[in-house]
Write a protein that holds these residues in place. Structure first.
Motif, PDB file in Angstrom:
ATOM      1  N   MET A  24       0.825  -1.204   0.000  1.00 25.16           N
ATOM      2  CA  MET A  24       0.000   0.000   0.000  1.00 25.16           C
ATOM      3  C   MET A  24       0.860   1.255   0.000  1.00 25.16           C
ATOM      4  O   MET A  24       0.567   2.210  -0.716  1.00 25.16           O
ATOM      5  N   VAL A  25       1.927   1.247   0.785  1.00 27.81           N
ATOM      6  CA  VAL A  25       2.809   2.413   0.843  1.00 27.81           C
ATOM      7  C   VAL A  25       3.499   2.622  -0.497  1.00 27.81           C
ATOM      8  O   VAL A  25       3.523   3.740  -1.033  1.00 27.81           O
ATOM      9  N   LEU A  26       4.052   1.556  -1.050  1.00 24.51           N
ATOM     10  CA  LEU A  26       4.734   1.686  -2.345  1.00 24.51           C
ATOM     11  C   LEU A  26       3.763   2.096  -3.451  1.00 24.51           C
ATOM     12  O   LEU A  26       4.114   2.894  -4.322  1.00 24.51           O
ATOM     13  N   ALA A  27       2.560   1.565  -3.430  1.00 26.28           N
ATOM     14  CA  ALA A  27       1.566   1.912  -4.450  1.00 26.28           C
ATOM     15  C   ALA A  27       1.129   3.366  -4.333  1.00 26.28           C
ATOM     16  O   ALA A  27       0.674   3.970  -5.311  1.00 26.28           O
ATOM     17  N   SER A  28       1.274   3.954  -3.158  1.00 26.34           N
ATOM     18  CA  SER A  28       0.904   5.354  -2.944  1.00 26.34           C
ATOM     19  C   SER A  28       2.046   6.314  -3.245  1.00 26.34           C
ATOM     20  O   SER A  28       1.831   7.517  -3.354  1.00 26.34           O
ATOM     21  N   ALA A  29       3.252   5.781  -3.344  1.00 27.37           N
ATOM     22  CA  ALA A  29       4.437   6.625  -3.535  1.00 27.37           C
ATOM     23  C   ALA A  29       4.694   6.896  -5.010  1.00 27.37           C
ATOM     24  O   ALA A  29       4.317   6.114  -5.883  1.00 27.37           O
ATOM     25  N   THR A  30       5.338   8.018  -5.277  1.00 27.20           N
ATOM     26  CA  THR A  30       5.760   8.321  -6.647  1.00 27.20           C
ATOM     27  C   THR A  30       7.206   7.911  -6.880  1.00 27.20           C
ATOM     28  O   THR A  30       7.599   7.628  -8.001  1.00 27.20           O
ATOM     29  N   HIS A  31       7.999   7.893  -5.800  1.00 25.09           N
ATOM     30  CA  HIS A  31       9.415   7.544  -5.894  1.00 25.09           C
ATOM     31  C   HIS A  31       9.804   6.667  -4.707  1.00 25.09           C
ATOM     32  O   HIS A  31       9.196   6.772  -3.643  1.00 25.09           O
ATOM     33  N   ALA A  32      10.829   5.833  -4.897  1.00 25.10           N
ATOM     34  CA  ALA A  32      11.302   4.968  -3.813  1.00 25.10           C
ATOM     35  C   ALA A  32      12.816   5.040  -3.703  1.00 25.10           C
ATOM     36  O   ALA A  32      13.521   5.054  -4.710  1.00 25.10           O
ATOM     37  N   VAL A  33      13.293   5.089  -2.467  1.00 26.58           N
ATOM     38  CA  VAL A  33      14.715   5.001  -2.161  1.00 26.58           C
ATOM     39  C   VAL A  33      14.871   3.767  -1.281  1.00 26.58           C
ATOM     40  O   VAL A  33      14.200   3.639  -0.263  1.00 26.58           O
ATOM     41  N   THR A  34      15.730   2.855  -1.682  1.00 22.20           N
ATOM     42  CA  THR A  34      15.947   1.635  -0.920  1.00 22.20           C
ATOM     43  C   THR A  34      17.160   1.802  -0.020  1.00 22.20           C
ATOM     44  O   THR A  34      18.217   2.232  -0.468  1.00 22.20           O
ATOM     45  N   ILE A  35      16.999   1.449   1.253  1.00 25.08           N
ATOM     46  CA  ILE A  35      18.076   1.497   2.229  1.00 25.08           C
ATOM     47  C   ILE A  35      18.471   0.057   2.522  1.00 25.08           C
ATOM     48  O   ILE A  35      17.624  -0.765   2.901  1.00 25.08           O
ATOM     49  N   VAL A  36      19.754  -0.269   2.344  1.00 29.16           N
ATOM     50  CA  VAL A  36      20.238  -1.628   2.548  1.00 29.16           C
ATOM     51  C   VAL A  36      21.420  -1.603   3.502  1.00 29.16           C
ATOM     52  O   VAL A  36      22.382  -0.858   3.287  1.00 29.16           O
ATOM     53  N   GLN A  37      21.361  -2.410   4.538  1.00 28.15           N
ATOM     54  CA  GLN A  37      22.470  -2.506   5.483  1.00 28.15           C
ATOM     55  C   GLN A  37      23.587  -3.340   4.858  1.00 28.15           C
ATOM     56  O   GLN A  37      23.334  -4.359   4.206  1.00 28.15           O
ATOM     57  N   ALA A  38      24.835  -2.922   5.063  1.00 26.36           N
ATOM     58  CA  ALA A  38      26.003  -3.612   4.503  1.00 26.36           C
ATOM     59  C   ALA A  38      26.373  -4.797   5.382  1.00 26.36           C
ATOM     60  O   ALA A  38      27.411  -4.812   6.035  1.00 26.36           O
ATOM     61  N   ALA A  39      25.514  -5.801   5.388  1.00 27.76           N
ATOM     62  CA  ALA A  39      25.738  -7.002   6.180  1.00 27.76           C
ATOM     63  C   ALA A  39      25.284  -8.205   5.362  1.00 27.76           C
ATOM     64  O   ALA A  39      24.348  -8.103   4.570  1.00 27.76           O
ATOM     65  N   PRO A  40      25.954  -9.346   5.540  1.00 32.85           N
ATOM     66  CA  PRO A  40      25.612 -10.531   4.735  1.00 32.85           C
ATOM     67  C   PRO A  40      24.147 -10.930   4.790  1.00 32.85           C
ATOM     68  O   PRO A  40      23.583 -11.338   3.789  1.00 32.85           O
ATOM     69  N   LEU A  41      23.506 -10.790   5.928  1.00 32.15           N
ATOM     70  CA  LEU A  41      22.097 -11.154   6.044  1.00 32.15           C
ATOM     71  C   LEU A  41      21.224 -10.300   5.124  1.00 32.15           C
ATOM     72  O   LEU A  41      20.219 -10.765   4.584  1.00 32.15           O
ATOM     73  N   ALA A  42      21.636  -9.060   4.916  1.00 36.65           N
ATOM     74  CA  ALA A  42      20.849  -8.143   4.086  1.00 36.65           C
ATOM     75  C   ALA A  42      20.827  -8.550   2.620  1.00 36.65           C
ATOM     76  O   ALA A  42      19.897  -8.193   1.897  1.00 36.65           O
ATOM     77  N   VAL A  43      21.824  -9.297   2.163  1.00 35.41           N
ATOM     78  CA  VAL A  43      21.861  -9.695   0.755  1.00 35.41           C
ATOM     79  C   VAL A  43      20.642 -10.544   0.402  1.00 35.41           C
ATOM     80  O   VAL A  43      20.155 -10.512  -0.717  1.00 35.41           O
ATOM     81  N   ARG A  44      20.130 -11.260   1.380  1.00 28.78           N
ATOM     82  CA  ARG A  44      18.957 -12.103   1.129  1.00 28.78           C
ATOM     83  C   ARG A  44      17.705 -11.292   0.839  1.00 28.78           C
ATOM     84  O   ARG A  44      16.810 -11.743   0.148  1.00 28.78           O
ATOM     85  N   SER A  45      17.646 -10.094   1.396  1.00 29.11           N
ATOM     86  CA  SER A  45      16.439  -9.278   1.210  1.00 29.11           C
ATOM     87  C   SER A  45      16.628  -8.152   0.200  1.00 29.11           C
ATOM     88  O   SER A  45      15.677  -7.454  -0.124  1.00 29.11           O
ATOM     89  N   SER A  46      17.850  -7.967  -0.311  1.00 29.86           N
ATOM     90  CA  SER A  46      18.103  -6.868  -1.249  1.00 29.86           C
ATOM     91  C   SER A  46      17.184  -6.899  -2.460  1.00 29.86           C
ATOM     92  O   SER A  46      16.628  -5.885  -2.855  1.00 29.86           O
ATOM     93  N   GLY A  47      17.013  -8.050  -3.040  1.00 32.41           N
ATOM     94  CA  GLY A  47      16.176  -8.160  -4.229  1.00 32.41           C
ATOM     95  C   GLY A  47      14.692  -8.094  -3.931  1.00 32.41           C
ATOM     96  O   GLY A  47      13.889  -7.856  -4.835  1.00 32.41           O
ATOM     97  N   ALA A  48      14.303  -8.260  -2.670  1.00 26.76           N
ATOM     98  CA  ALA A  48      12.878  -8.264  -2.306  1.00 26.76           C
ATOM     99  C   ALA A  48      12.221  -6.918  -2.599  1.00 26.76           C
ATOM    100  O   ALA A  48      11.063  -6.871  -3.014  1.00 26.76           O
ATOM    101  N   VAL A  49      12.945  -5.846  -2.400  1.00 22.64           N
ATOM    102  CA  VAL A  49      12.380  -4.517  -2.658  1.00 22.64           C
ATOM    103  C   VAL A  49      12.043  -4.377  -4.134  1.00 22.64           C
ATOM    104  O   VAL A  49      10.937  -3.963  -4.500  1.00 22.64           O
ATOM    105  N   GLN A  50      12.987  -4.744  -4.973  1.00 23.07           N
ATOM    106  CA  GLN A  50      12.757  -4.641  -6.424  1.00 23.07           C
ATOM    107  C   GLN A  50      11.612  -5.551  -6.864  1.00 23.07           C
ATOM    108  O   GLN A  50      10.779  -5.162  -7.664  1.00 23.07           O
ATOM    109  N   ARG A  51      11.557  -6.756  -6.288  1.00 26.37           N
ATOM    110  CA  ARG A  51      10.459  -7.682  -6.630  1.00 26.37           C
ATOM    111  C   ARG A  51       9.114  -7.123  -6.170  1.00 26.37           C
ATOM    112  O   ARG A  51       8.112  -7.253  -6.874  1.00 26.37           O
ATOM    113  N   THR A  52       9.101  -6.489  -5.006  1.00 27.54           N
ATOM    114  CA  THR A  52       7.846  -5.918  -4.494  1.00 27.54           C
ATOM    115  C   THR A  52       7.372  -4.781  -5.389  1.00 27.54           C
ATOM    116  O   THR A  52       6.189  -4.703  -5.732  1.00 27.54           O
TER     117      THR A  52
END
Length: 135
Positions: free
Chosen positions: A4-32
């Motif tokens: 709902m938030v993304l569908a309401s937004a005109t622009h998105a900035v993705t924040i990713v933590q520089a940690a190995p665990l974050a690599v698993r979720s990095s692509g989730a934002v783009q897929r969403t």
């Protein structure tokens, strides 16, 4: 809620933590974002890497991974470093730009640079500090 938030937004900035665990979720934002109907997808304007430790191999690996996942042109050129300044600013209730008591350059300039970068990507002219009436 994320959809709902993304569908309401005109622009998105993705924040990713520089940690190995974050690599698993990095692509989730783009897929969403891609899962939304085309007319409801926000423009993905930047990816910002946080908690970056330039001497740690895992952090450097995250930078490389994010460039591959999102495209190097989307990844912000200056990652936000892991720094005690953030904790000190939070504890003192002050902006990061005003928290460095050493008198040296503050990491606050990174956020000024990020804001300017995002404004340029969105197509909004960044205000010139010399032209702003601050008081």
């Amino acid at each position: 809620i994320t959809h709902m938030v993304l569908a309401s937004a005109t622009h998105a900035v993705t924040i990713v933590q520089a940690a190995p665990l974050a690599v698993r979720s990095s692509g989730a934002v783009q897929r969403t974002i891609s899962s939304l109907p085309a007319l409801r997808q926000p423009a993905h304007v930047a990816v910002v890497l946080t908690m970056f430790a330039r001497r740690v191999g895992a952090s450097l690996g995250m930078l490389e991974d994010d460039c591959q996942v999102f495209g190097a042109d989307l990844v912000f050129d200056i990652p936000i470093p892991r720094s005690p300044v953030f904790v000190e600013a939070s504890e003192g209730g002050v902006p990061v730009a005003l928290s460095d008591a050493s008198g040296g350059p503050s990491v606050g300039w990174i956020f000024e640079s990020l804001a300017t970068h995002v404004l340029e990507r969105v197509g909004v002219a960044a205000p010139k500090l010399s032209e702003l009436r601050l008081l």
